[in-house]
Design a protein around this motif. Structure first.
Motif, PDB file in Angstrom:
ATOM      1  N   LEU A  97       6.023  19.392 -21.948  1.00  0.00           N
ATOM      2  CA  LEU A  97       5.225  19.502 -20.735  1.00  0.00           C
ATOM      3  C   LEU A  97       3.838  18.917 -20.929  1.00  0.00           C
ATOM      4  O   LEU A  97       3.283  18.949 -22.031  1.00  0.00           O
TER       5      LEU A  97
ATOM      6  N   PRO B 178       8.885  23.812 -14.389  1.00  0.00           N
ATOM      7  CA  PRO B 178       8.746  22.423 -14.831  1.00  0.00           C
ATOM      8  C   PRO B 178       9.410  21.474 -13.832  1.00  0.00           C
ATOM      9  O   PRO B 178      10.549  21.696 -13.413  1.00  0.00           O
TER      10      PRO B 178
ATOM     11  N   GLU C 254      13.673  18.473 -14.750  1.00  0.00           N
ATOM     12  CA  GLU C 254      14.103  19.815 -15.128  1.00  0.00           C
ATOM     13  C   GLU C 254      15.543  20.060 -14.716  1.00  0.00           C
ATOM     14  O   GLU C 254      16.280  20.754 -15.393  1.00  0.00           O
TER      15      GLU C 254
ATOM     16  N   LEU D  88       7.007  17.573 -16.416  1.00  0.00           N
ATOM     17  CA  LEU D  88       7.725  17.207 -17.629  1.00  0.00           C
ATOM     18  C   LEU D  88       7.291  15.822 -18.088  1.00  0.00           C
ATOM     19  O   LEU D  88       7.102  14.916 -17.276  1.00  0.00           O
TER      20      LEU D  88
END
Length: 235
Positions: free
Chosen positions: A78, A9, A57, A52
């Motif tokens: 997400l 992510p 992240e 994200l």
């Protein structure tokens, strides 16, 4: 059942064909890199980059190796469309960190995520269809979008160098513009999720025309063009 893919992510959107360098320092992602390097040569050495919806992240500074593990990212945090990053260069540093260079490869849709089977996040994904390179509509749109992109760049930074090397393939051009123009994460994500090149080019034409109109009115540059390059993730 869809394919199972390691997932990274990030707060940025990766497009097929675009280069993404990363500095890997968290242990879970060091493990991911080691696992990918250990795969056989006939298997793709790739992981999924998924954006994200909020934040980043990496919540700590790069040098903070002793921080507690972050809570696992869930599917709801997400976007559901991502792009794989194929390992092209891996440099292991003396302290166990990695500097890697990846290139965006293929798009996918996240069906579900799991954080129990590996130290890093994995996802069940379905591959999105390859975009048709011979689409006549896309080929007609590409020159118009390129002209709008040049106009936009000239207004954004009048003293910038001319855009010399331009891809001939409309799909590659659409990805380059999406990654380079000053867009929000949401706008980039919409372009990544476009069902085909023609749709992406149409949307880019609208956005570039809008932005060029605003720039022409205010004659102000929000940020230097150099700031528009894809940021290197601190992780």
């Amino acid at each position: 059942m869809g394919a199972i893919l390691p997932v990274f992510p990030l707060g940025t959107v990766l497009f097929p064909g675009l280069v993404l360098p990363l500095h890997i320092f968290e242990e879970r992602y060091r493990t991911l890199v080691r696992d990918l390097v250990a795969t056989t040569a006939d298997e793709p050495h790739e992981f999924g980059v998924v954006t994200l919806r909020h934040g980043s992240e990496v919540l700590s500074t790069e040098g903070d190796d002793e921080r507690p593990d972050e809570p696992p990212v869930t599917a709801g945090q997400l976007y559901d469309i991502g792009c794989t990053a194929e390992l092209r260069q891996v440099t292991e540093l003396p302290d166990g960190r990695f500097d890697i260079v990846t290139v965006g490869r293929r798009r996918f849709r996240v069906l579900s995520t799991a954080a129990e089977t590996h130290p890093y996040l994995t996802a069940e994904v379905e591959w999105l269809p390859d975009e048709e390179p011979g689409d006549e509509t896309a080929r007609v749109l590409a020159p118009r979008v390129l002209t709008a992109f040049r106009t936009y760049l000239d207004l954004l930074r009048p003293d910038s160098e001319t855009l010399d090397q331009v891809p001939d393939d409309p799909t590659v051009l659409s990805h380059l513009i999406a990654a380079t123009a000053q867009l929000t994460v949401e706008e980039r994500q919409e372009l990544l999720a476009a069902p085909d090149t023609a749709t992406r080019l149409r949307n880019e034409l609208k956005v570039l025309t809008r932005e060029a109109g605003l720039l022409a009115k205010v004659r102000a540059v929000p940020v230097p063009l150099s700031d528009l390059a894809r940021p290197v993730s601190p992780n």
